[in-house]
Motif scaffolding. Sequence first.
Motif, short mmCIF file in Angstrom:
data_model
loop_
_atom_site.label_atom_id
_atom_site.label_comp_id
_atom_site.label_asym_id
_atom_site.label_seq_id
_atom_site.Cartn_x
_atom_site.Cartn_y
_atom_site.Cartn_z
N GLY A 99 10.23 4.56 13.09
CA GLY A 99 9.90 5.24 11.85
C GLY A 99 9.19 4.65 10.99
O GLY A 99 8.76 3.38 10.82
N CYS A 100 8.80 5.20 9.86
CA CYS A 100 8.18 4.83 8.50
C CYS A 100 8.45 5.56 7.52
O CYS A 100 8.52 6.72 7.47
CB CYS A 100 6.63 4.91 8.97
N LEU A 101 8.59 5.16 6.22
CA LEU A 101 8.94 5.68 5.13
C LEU A 101 7.70 6.64 4.60
O LEU A 101 7.79 7.36 3.94
CB LEU A 101 9.37 4.86 4.16
N SER A 102 6.61 6.06 5.27
CA SER A 102 5.41 6.93 4.91
C SER A 102 5.07 8.39 5.81
O SER A 102 4.34 8.91 5.66
CB SER A 102 4.40 6.13 4.65
N PRO A 155 0.72 -1.43 0.18
CA PRO A 155 0.11 0.13 0.06
C PRO A 155 1.03 1.20 0.00
O PRO A 155 0.23 2.23 -0.45
CB PRO A 155 -0.71 -0.17 1.13
N GLN A 156 1.95 1.35 0.43
CA GLN A 156 2.90 2.35 0.50
C GLN A 156 3.45 2.80 -0.77
O GLN A 156 3.78 3.86 -1.27
CB GLN A 156 4.22 2.21 1.26
N LEU A 157 3.09 1.88 -1.88
CA LEU A 157 3.20 2.25 -3.22
C LEU A 157 1.97 2.34 -4.04
O LEU A 157 1.83 2.49 -5.33
CB LEU A 157 4.09 1.09 -4.09
N GLN A 171 4.98 -6.35 12.49
CA GLN A 171 3.74 -5.90 12.85
C GLN A 171 3.61 -4.75 12.26
O GLN A 171 2.28 -4.17 11.93
CB GLN A 171 3.99 -5.80 14.70
N HIS A 172 4.62 -3.65 12.29
CA HIS A 172 4.64 -2.54 11.57
C HIS A 172 3.94 -2.76 10.16
O HIS A 172 2.98 -2.04 9.51
CB HIS A 172 5.84 -1.79 11.51
N GLU A 173 4.58 -3.80 9.33
CA GLU A 173 4.32 -3.79 7.84
C GLU A 173 2.83 -4.17 7.76
O GLU A 173 2.19 -3.91 6.62
CB GLU A 173 5.31 -4.51 7.17
N ILE A 174 2.63 -5.23 8.64
CA ILE A 174 1.08 -5.89 8.60
C ILE A 174 0.13 -4.85 9.13
O ILE A 174 -0.95 -4.75 8.47
CB ILE A 174 0.89 -7.06 9.48
N ASP A 175 0.49 -3.88 9.90
CA ASP A 175 -0.23 -2.70 10.27
C ASP A 175 -0.74 -1.82 8.84
O ASP A 175 -1.86 -1.52 8.43
CB ASP A 175 0.26 -1.65 11.10
N HIS A 176 0.41 -1.86 8.09
CA HIS A 176 0.24 -1.07 6.66
C HIS A 176 -0.90 -1.71 5.76
O HIS A 176 -1.77 -1.15 5.29
CB HIS A 176 1.48 -1.09 5.75
N LEU A 177 -1.06 -2.92 6.02
CA LEU A 177 -2.11 -3.79 5.05
C LEU A 177 -3.31 -3.53 5.55
O LEU A 177 -4.41 -3.80 4.83
CB LEU A 177 -1.59 -5.27 5.09
NI NI Z 1 5.93 2.00 7.69
#
Ligand code: NI
Length: 161
Positions: free
Chosen positions: A86-89, A48-50, A128-134
């Motif tokens: 942190g987060c690239l988004s 989703p970040q892309l 946990q962070h990346e699954i949050d994005h989903l």
């Molecule tokens: Ni992130």
Amino acid sequence: MQILTHPNPVLGVRADEIDPVTDTDLRQLVRRMAEAMYEHQGVGLAAPQLGIHKRIIVFDIEDELAAICNPVIVERSEELETDEEGCLSVPGISVPIARNTAVTCEGLNLDGSRVVIVAEDLLARVLQHEIDHLDGVIILDRLTPEERKAAVRAYNEAASE
Ligand code: NI
């Protein structure tokens, strides 16, 4: 490679399950995700970040790129640890987030085979962070209203520099 940033509403959308066996675009997508992640010195990235609403994440914790489709956390430690994240988004800031110190994550690899990852510490946090994005959740969503206000202010200041 453009990574969507807060407050882009696309980041708040739940991504769809995928079938790696029939989704012929996945390998190309993983390449793009890895490229974006490495270009921005990230350790993980979610589709989703892309702007792609597919449940797939990539990460690289120990000099090895991994991709998991439809990742689900099936077990978590009771123990939590709060650490700066942190987060690239949400570039330019980091905020303290409590995460389970260990998780077991199930999903599929690009061949459609089931994979199980038993993770702790940084890898557990990244999963946990990346699954949050989903699920359309970013680090700002895990803060109290007061913390969020301060974080958004710092974020906007960082963005205007
Ligand atoms: Ni992130």
